[in-house]
Design a protein around this motif. Structure first.
Motif, PDB file in Angstrom:
ATOM      1  N   THR A   1       0.809  -1.224   0.000  1.00 32.19           N
ATOM      2  CA  THR A   1       0.000   0.000   0.000  1.00 32.19           C
ATOM      3  C   THR A   1       0.843   1.275   0.000  1.00 32.19           C
ATOM      4  O   THR A   1       0.293   2.370  -0.014  1.00 32.19           O
ATOM      5  N   GLY A   2       2.171   1.140   0.070  1.00 35.14           N
ATOM      6  CA  GLY A   2       3.042   2.305   0.023  1.00 35.14           C
ATOM      7  C   GLY A   2       3.611   2.733   1.362  1.00 35.14           C
ATOM      8  O   GLY A   2       4.480   3.603   1.414  1.00 35.14           O
ATOM      9  N   SER A   3       3.145   2.156   2.451  1.00 38.44           N
ATOM     10  CA  SER A   3       3.738   2.457   3.750  1.00 38.44           C
ATOM     11  C   SER A   3       5.125   1.828   3.841  1.00 38.44           C
ATOM     12  O   SER A   3       5.429   0.849   3.163  1.00 38.44           O
ATOM     13  N   VAL A   4       5.954   2.385   4.709  1.00 37.63           N
ATOM     14  CA  VAL A   4       7.297   1.858   4.948  1.00 37.63           C
ATOM     15  C   VAL A   4       7.310   1.157   6.304  1.00 37.63           C
ATOM     16  O   VAL A   4       6.929   1.758   7.316  1.00 37.63           O
TER      17      VAL A   4
ATOM     18  N   ARG B   1     -12.570  -5.117   4.726  1.00 39.44           N
ATOM     19  CA  ARG B   1     -12.257  -5.680   6.027  1.00 39.44           C
ATOM     20  C   ARG B   1     -10.767  -6.038   6.061  1.00 39.44           C
ATOM     21  O   ARG B   1     -10.320  -6.940   5.346  1.00 39.44           O
ATOM     22  N   LEU B   2      -9.987  -5.320   6.866  1.00 38.86           N
ATOM     23  CA  LEU B   2      -8.569  -5.603   7.070  1.00 38.86           C
ATOM     24  C   LEU B   2      -8.408  -6.349   8.391  1.00 38.86           C
ATOM     25  O   LEU B   2      -9.056  -6.014   9.377  1.00 38.86           O
ATOM     26  N   ARG B   3      -7.515  -7.355   8.390  1.00 34.43           N
ATOM     27  CA  ARG B   3      -7.381  -8.214   9.572  1.00 34.43           C
ATOM     28  C   ARG B   3      -5.923  -8.313  10.002  1.00 34.43           C
ATOM     29  O   ARG B   3      -5.012  -8.233   9.165  1.00 34.43           O
ATOM     30  N   PRO B   4      -5.677  -8.531  11.287  1.00 35.68           N
ATOM     31  CA  PRO B   4      -4.300  -8.628  11.780  1.00 35.68           C
ATOM     32  C   PRO B   4      -3.492  -9.762  11.155  1.00 35.68           C
ATOM     33  O   PRO B   4      -2.264  -9.684  11.112  1.00 35.68           O
ATOM     34  N   ASP B   5      -4.163 -10.813  10.687  1.00 39.81           N
ATOM     35  CA  ASP B   5      -3.432 -11.930  10.107  1.00 39.81           C
ATOM     36  C   ASP B   5      -3.097 -11.719   8.636  1.00 39.81           C
ATOM     37  O   ASP B   5      -2.380 -12.540   8.054  1.00 39.81           O
TER      38      ASP B   5
ATOM     39  N   GLY C   1      -2.464  -1.897  -3.567  1.00 38.36           N
ATOM     40  CA  GLY C   1      -2.000  -2.806  -2.535  1.00 38.36           C
ATOM     41  C   GLY C   1      -3.085  -3.563  -1.810  1.00 38.36           C
ATOM     42  O   GLY C   1      -2.787  -4.425  -0.974  1.00 38.36           O
ATOM     43  N   ILE C   2      -4.341  -3.271  -2.089  1.00 35.28           N
ATOM     44  CA  ILE C   2      -5.452  -3.943  -1.415  1.00 35.28           C
ATOM     45  C   ILE C   2      -5.923  -5.126  -2.252  1.00 35.28           C
ATOM     46  O   ILE C   2      -6.254  -4.988  -3.425  1.00 35.28           O
ATOM     47  N   ASP C   3      -5.949  -6.292  -1.634  1.00 37.80           N
ATOM     48  CA  ASP C   3      -6.438  -7.489  -2.298  1.00 37.80           C
ATOM     49  C   ASP C   3      -7.949  -7.355  -2.483  1.00 37.80           C
ATOM     50  O   ASP C   3      -8.683  -7.129  -1.513  1.00 37.80           O
ATOM     51  N   PRO C   4      -8.459  -7.473  -3.716  1.00 30.25           N
ATOM     52  CA  PRO C   4      -9.908  -7.356  -3.935  1.00 30.25           C
ATOM     53  C   PRO C   4     -10.725  -8.334  -3.090  1.00 30.25           C
ATOM     54  O   PRO C   4     -11.888  -8.058  -2.773  1.00 30.25           O
TER      55      PRO C   4
END
Length: 419
Positions: A189-192, A396-400, A384-387
């Protein structure tokens, strides 16, 4: 306790604040740690956070050797020592000796120090720490997560919580260059993401305002607003300000709104450090009025259950019944956001929660309350986001997710077009 290690004394007090006092670490760190020297402050916080993170496994290790549940303070001394021995890098003899000294200094110490020594020696002789299950979430949280995500996903989340959280940065430009300079990698996603961060304020680029600390998942909602250059954007419930900085760096005319004067002062400091500008407004978002904005970003107050990688105190200090007022407030804030945006303008709603009541259910309820409100799922397809992460109601983003790269915070993100 004047002759005892001050970091351990403070860590033990913090454990009591969370486990018996039902208070979050963020509420008690200042009063407990301000009198300590900086190295002791850092170590006390590390010990308390680590003990809370590994508490469930520590209790399993203690179980065969404790016939009756110890007094709370003694129980926490045992947990602290076990964390130090198995996860904190402290030699066993030093951790046991320190635990015995702590026990002797308690109100019931004379009769408990021998028990503490014996139990810890038995745990050490028994071994098998690594064979014990990873720490499980408390039942009040684990049960609804199992219902929502299933056993395998919850186990993967718990593994992420045990690993803790790396340090992510949002950079103004040149992510690859900053990753090389600081020692890290560029996430999809572009974060470092930093490998060995050390003291954040001492890193190159901090004083120059080239970047700011922001979990990679937390950086996604602002990107769902699309191209905001020149647009008037309201960052509603803006503190701690990472999204305000993102929007300002993208060229938006940002109004940052939050109820907390102290937290907004920090937002102002970070804007100044980064050479960015935004209008700062300290007010209740439910009462705030202004000319309609082109877009509104609402990161609503929530249970923060998606951030347990960095806040293992939360499920120990809070319980399910604590969140009903927050869920009601989220709905009111979303309704308010829709009054503050132009017709056809975009509203992005997000929470750092894993509970569907604070995500998917809020979307369904909002659509039922507001005829003509439209979901814009295409806006969530940012780089960077999986469809596959985008469901019927939102992202929905998850810690895993990204487990091999260190995971991410849990988030829910929905994008609307106002009627």
């Amino acid at each position: 306790m004047s002759d005892l290690d001050p970091a351990r004394v403070a860590a033990l007090a913090l454990l009591g604040d969370v486990l018996e006092g039902q208070r979050l670490l963020s509420e008690v760190l200042g009063p407990r740690l301000d009198a300590l020297a900086p190295p002791d402050r850092a170590r006390a916080q590390r010990l308390a956070v680590g003990t809370l993170r590994w508490m469930d496994r520590a209790d399993r290790a203690l179980g065969p050797f404790v016939r009756m549940k110890p007094w709370p303070e003694i129980h926490n001394i045992l947990r602290l020592a076990i964390f130090e021995i198995y996860e904190g890098g402290t030699p066993a003899h030093a951790a046991v000796a320190a635990a015995v000294d702590l026990a002797r200094a308690t109100d019931r110490g004379a009769g408990q120090a021998g028990m503490v020594n014996g139990v810890l020696r038995n745990v050490e002789r028994a071994g098998g720490w690594q064979a014990l299950p990873l720490p499980r979430l408390p039942k009040w949280l684990r049960k609804p997560l199992l219902k929502t995500y299933g056993k395998e996903v919850v186990a993967a989340m718990e593994a992420a919580f045990a690993d803790g959280a790396p340090v992510d940065l949002s950079v103004k430009d040149d992510p690859a260059g900053w990753a090389e300079r600081l020692g890290g990698t560029v996430l999809p996603t572009g974060s470092v993401r930093l490998d060995m961060p050390g003291q954040i304020s001492a890193l190159p680029g901090f004083a120059d305002g080239a970047w700011w600390v922001q979990d990679a998942a937390a950086a996604v909602p602002a990107r769902a607003l699309g191209d905001v250059a020149g647009a008037r954007v309201l960052d509603m419930c803006a503190a701690p300000g990472g999204k305000t900085l993102q929007l300002a760096a993208a060229g938006a005319q940002v109004t940052a709104l939050d109820l907390s004067e102290a937290r907004m002062a920090r937002v102002g400091e970070n804007l100044a450090r980064c050479g960015l500008a935004a209008e700062i407004v300290v007010a209740d978002a439910l009462d705030y009025a202004a000319a309609p904005f082109d877009a509104v970003l609402l990161d609503a107050p929530c249970s923060a259950t998606g951030t347990l990688r960095r806040h293992p105190d939360l499920p120990r200090a809070k319980a399910a019944q604590d969140f009903a007022p927050l869920i009601a407030l989220q709905a009111r804030l979303l309704d308010r956001a829709l009054t503050l945006v132009k017709p056809g303008g975009r509203v992005v709603f997000c929470t750092c929660s894993l509970l569907p009541e604070e995500g998917e259910a809020q979307v369904d309820a909002a659509l039922a309350r507001h005829p003509g409100l439209v979901l814009d799922r295409d806006a969530l397809q940012v780089d960077g986001i999986d469809p596959a992460w985008i469901g019927a109601q939102g992202l929905r983003l998850r810690p895993d997710y990204w487990a091999d790269a260190g995971g991410m915070d849990g988030f829910f993100v929905a994008a609307f077009r106002a009627p």
